[in-house]
Design an enzyme around this catalytic site. Sequence first.
Site, short mmCIF file in Angstrom:
data_model
loop_
_atom_site.label_atom_id
_atom_site.label_comp_id
_atom_site.label_asym_id
_atom_site.label_seq_id
_atom_site.Cartn_x
_atom_site.Cartn_y
_atom_site.Cartn_z
N ARG A 11 35.99 40.67 43.46
CA ARG A 11 34.67 41.24 43.09
C ARG A 11 34.66 41.66 41.63
O ARG A 11 35.69 41.70 40.97
CB ARG A 11 34.37 42.47 43.96
CG ARG A 11 34.11 42.13 45.41
CD ARG A 11 33.78 43.37 46.22
NE ARG A 11 34.82 44.38 46.10
CZ ARG A 11 34.61 45.68 46.35
NH1 ARG A 11 33.44 46.11 46.70
NH2 ARG A 11 35.61 46.55 46.23
N ASP A 60 48.86 43.55 48.76
CA ASP A 60 48.61 44.83 48.08
C ASP A 60 49.54 44.89 46.88
O ASP A 60 50.76 44.96 47.04
CB ASP A 60 48.90 45.97 49.08
CG ASP A 60 48.86 47.35 48.42
OD1 ASP A 60 48.58 47.44 47.21
OD2 ASP A 60 49.12 48.34 49.13
N VAL A 61 48.98 44.87 45.67
CA VAL A 61 49.82 44.82 44.46
C VAL A 61 50.77 46.02 44.37
O VAL A 61 51.83 45.94 43.74
CB VAL A 61 48.98 44.74 43.16
CG1 VAL A 61 48.19 43.45 43.08
CG2 VAL A 61 48.06 45.95 42.99
N SER A 141 41.43 50.31 30.28
CA SER A 141 40.13 50.98 30.31
C SER A 141 40.01 51.87 29.09
O SER A 141 41.03 52.30 28.53
CB SER A 141 40.04 51.85 31.57
OG SER A 141 38.97 52.77 31.47
N TYR A 154 43.80 58.10 36.60
CA TYR A 154 43.40 56.75 36.12
C TYR A 154 43.76 56.58 34.64
O TYR A 154 44.28 55.54 34.23
CB TYR A 154 41.89 56.60 36.35
CG TYR A 154 41.34 55.20 36.14
CD1 TYR A 154 41.65 54.17 37.03
CD2 TYR A 154 40.49 54.93 35.07
CE1 TYR A 154 41.11 52.90 36.86
CE2 TYR A 154 39.95 53.66 34.89
CZ TYR A 154 40.27 52.64 35.78
OH TYR A 154 39.74 51.38 35.60
N ALA A 156 46.13 58.12 33.05
CA ALA A 156 47.60 58.03 32.96
C ALA A 156 48.08 56.63 33.34
O ALA A 156 48.94 56.05 32.68
CB ALA A 156 48.24 59.07 33.88
N ALA A 157 47.51 56.07 34.42
CA ALA A 157 47.91 54.74 34.88
C ALA A 157 47.60 53.69 33.83
O ALA A 157 48.44 52.85 33.50
CB ALA A 157 47.19 54.41 36.19
N ILE A 187 30.91 49.00 32.20
CA ILE A 187 30.51 47.63 32.55
C ILE A 187 29.76 47.71 33.88
O ILE A 187 30.17 48.44 34.79
CB ILE A 187 31.76 46.71 32.70
CG1 ILE A 187 32.67 46.80 31.46
CG2 ILE A 187 31.34 45.27 32.98
CD1 ILE A 187 32.08 46.30 30.17
#
Length: 243
Positions: A11, A60-61, A141, A154, A156-157, A187
């Site tokens: 998606r 699942d990564v 991001s 998020y 931090a990742a 986006i």
Amino acid sequence: MRCALVTGGSRGIGRAICQKLAEDLQYHILINYQGNEAAARETLALVEEAGATGEIIRFDVGDLTKVQEALQSWSEKHPDAVVEVIVNNAGITRDGLLMWMEPDDWSSVLRTSLDGFYHVTRFFIQKLLRNRYGRIINMVSVSGVKGTAGQVNYSAAKAGIVGATKALAQEVAKRNITVNAVAPGFIRTDMTEGMDEKELVKLIPANRFGEVEEVADLVCFLASKKAGYITGEVININGGIYS
């Protein structure tokens, strides 16, 4: 068979990237998904409409065993296939202020984005080095570059992937493998659907949200032979919100 793997490809930005790689670079597209098989099949139909071939591949990564099992099984079935492009796009958000952030909200976001990058890229890295060619593109991001309140996990990742991108780029550059990160701002996707677009647009110099196709165009360029001298870069695509 020349292949491109897109994690979280069912998606949004992932789907647009699958389509664009099919359309412009004619790769056989491996569309990774975790839960939504119907959406993954829709993406596959779009890839085929673009005149390319593809298949869906479920794992699942964030789960090392599942990643290895799925990719090993696929590799054994396709001994002549060469994965040249890896787009590490899978990611989740569990937003909230740090003081209220539960341990699982922290670990699940890091596991999907950061561990996912490690699990998938490490599986293929020796093969890329042997082939002396590759393109690794990591979706990060604006949050990972400037930080965003309410997204400490998020941010931090994604910041972790920025650091990993720069380091890995130096390790593999001699073998004609580039490693870059793409950092989208706002986006228009499922993820931004609940946001107050009218208010947020005031923060964006370009005065609009970006479209998934615009992100996919950038990724496609980085995945092409034209981008061979660009590596270790974080390219912002955010309408000027952070520059």
